[in-house]
Structures are given as C-alpha cells and as structure tokens.
Design a protein around this motif. Structure first.
Motif, PDB file in Angstrom:
ATOM      1  N   ARG A 139      -5.646 -10.976 -13.495  1.00 54.89           N
ATOM      2  CA  ARG A 139      -5.416 -10.651 -11.900  1.00 54.89           C
ATOM      3  C   ARG A 139      -4.066 -10.103 -11.665  1.00 54.89           C
ATOM      4  NH1 ARG A 139      -5.826 -16.235  -8.638  1.00 54.89           N
ATOM      5  NH2 ARG A 139      -7.816 -16.158  -9.932  1.00 54.89           N
ATOM      6  N   LYS A 140      -3.026 -10.243 -12.283  1.00 56.74           N
ATOM      7  CA  LYS A 140      -1.837  -9.600 -12.035  1.00 56.74           C
ATOM      8  C   LYS A 140      -1.940  -8.194 -12.665  1.00 56.74           C
ATOM      9  CE  LYS A 140       1.443 -13.380 -12.448  1.00 56.74           C
ATOM     10  NZ  LYS A 140       2.491 -13.816 -13.070  1.00 56.74           N
ATOM     11  N   GLU A 190      -4.164  -6.342 -10.167  1.00 57.49           N
ATOM     12  CA  GLU A 190      -3.446  -6.077  -8.765  1.00 57.49           C
ATOM     13  C   GLU A 190      -2.590  -4.911  -9.039  1.00 57.49           C
ATOM     14  OE1 GLU A 190      -1.698  -9.666  -7.790  1.00 57.49           O
ATOM     15  OE2 GLU A 190      -3.392 -10.535  -6.951  1.00 57.49           O
ATOM     16  N   GLN A 217      -2.499  -1.303  -7.248  1.00 57.86           N
ATOM     17  CA  GLN A 217      -1.175  -0.708  -6.621  1.00 57.86           C
ATOM     18  C   GLN A 217      -0.967   0.688  -6.949  1.00 57.86           C
ATOM     19  OE1 GLN A 217       0.445  -2.240  -3.950  1.00 57.86           O
ATOM     20  NE2 GLN A 217       1.789  -0.642  -3.706  1.00 57.86           N
TER      21      GLN A 217
END
Length: 248
Positions: A233-234, A237, A241
């Motif tokens: 998930r990180k 993200e 970004q």
C-alpha cells in the motif's frame, strides 16, 4: 520476518514428524517386562482370557502376543531390508492347554530360529501360545501369522497414546473399531482379511505442542501478511504521488 516464519515452520514439521514416529511410546511400568534376564522373563504375564484369535499388548520397547492356535507350530518373522523376511527374537514363551494349564518348560515346547523365521512348536494343537518380543520399529507392523481364515485381532496401545487423528496416525487394515479401556486404546478387527496389520500412533501430550506451534505459525503468518499488504500500500501511494508530481 520471513526468517522467523521459516524457523517456526521447520519446528512444526519436526514435531509433526515426531508424532508420526512415536510407536514405542509408553511408560516402562505398564507391566511389559524388558528383555533382560530370566528374572524379567518370569515376571511377564499374559491375558489368556482374551476373546480374539490374536491379542497384542504394546509397551515401551517390547510387546506381548497371545495367539490361539489350531496347529502345533507358528512361524514368526518381520520384513527387513529389501522386504526380506527376518526372524522375530522371542522371550518368555508360554503355552496354555485347552484345559487351562500353562507351561513354559516342556520337551515339546520349543523355539528355533533360522535366517528367515522363528518357529515355536507347541505340545498340542488347539491351545494358546504367548511370547514377548522387542519392538525395533517406530510403529507396529506384523504379518498375520495365523493360518485360519479371517482371524480376529486386538492391539492394545501404550498408555497416553491415540490414533484418532488421521494426519498423525494410521490403522491398517481399515474397518477396525477403537475403544478406550483403563486409559489405553484398544484397536479391534473382528475379521482380518489382509496379510498384515500396521499401526502408527502419537502421544496425546504431543498434540498440545503441535497445536501450539501451529498457532504460532498462524500468528506469525498473519503478521507477515499484514506487513506485506501495508508495504504494498505504501509503495502504491508513493508511486501515485510520484505520477502526480511528474504531471505537475
């Protein structure tokens, strides 16, 4: 995290393998004398009143067998390397006449061994022979020595052992009934149609160890999966970004 999970899985496999191989488990004080000297042999007792054609009582490292005969001889052997027959080494041989008299020293009660079998000769047919032998295997496997058709068998396991969980135990042939009497599991076949019987069992206390390690594997595996999901998930993200920043 992966290393910890691997270590736990290895421990689980080790315990499960141990459960599968616990065939000689039991207390030495369960009434089965060990094969050391005449004094030990004289203390061996047998259940002559059994209602099956063959009764085998398994102890820590020996077992006692009682066979109802319709002949004057019985040949005892086990399968060794390359399926080769090897003689069973017996001790404390007894014979019971049909009238109930038990003897252990008689000219017609003899035991002879060669490279293949041990032959016990008894004074008369239609009596009962009993002997004690050492269990060399980590499970009990024995041919069906009786020549009669479909003999009945009973095997009594050591104390604090069981065969109720198929993954860590097995009973062959199928069709046996299992009961517990005085803290020991009794496995009985009313008719045995195969050439041999084979049983693997486990110590009941090992189930708690097995369950504990299995629980640890589940917990560690859940933590590892959660860590993996959070990391993905990180990363997602961060990638999103970076894409937004590149557009700007």
């Amino acid at each position: 995290m992966k290393r910890t999970l691997a270590l736990v899985i290895v421990a689980l496999l080790a315990v499960s393998a141990g459960c599968l191989s616990l065939a000689n488990a039991g207390d030495e004080g369960d009434g089965v004398a060990q094969l050391f000297g005449d004094e030990k042999q004289s203390n061996v007792t047998y259940d002559w009143e059994t209602d099956t054609d063959a009764t085998i009582t398994i102890g820590a490292d020996t077992y006692r067998s009682v066979y109802k005969l319709d002949t004057t001889t019985i040949e005892l052997y086990y399968r060794g390397e390359i399926d080769r027959r090897q003689p069973v080494s017996v001790e404390a041989v007894r014979y019971r006449y049909s009238n109930g008299t038990v003897i252990d020293d008689h000219p017609k009660l003899t035991t002879e061994s060669n490279d293949d079998v041990t032959t016990i000769t008894v004074p008369e047919a239609n009596g009962t022979v009993a002997f004690q032998a050492r269990s060399h295997r980590k499970e009990f496997i024995a041919p069906v020595y009786l020549g009669r058709e479909k003999p009945s068998y009973e095997v009594i396991l050591p104390p604090d052992t069981d065969v109720s969980i198929p993954v860590v135990s097995s009973v062959h042939p199928q069709g046996a009934t299992t009961t517990t009497e005085n803290g020991r599991v009794h496995i009985r076949w009313d008719e045995v149609t195969t050439n041999s019987i084979a049983i693997k069992w486990y110590l009941t206390r090992d189930l708690y160890i097995f369950a504990g390690i299995l629980g640890a594997v589940i917990v560690v595996g859940s933590i590892g999966m959660a860590y993996y999901v959070i990391t993905l998930r990180k990363l997602r993200e961060q990638r999103e970004q970076m894409e937004v920043e590149s557009i700007e």
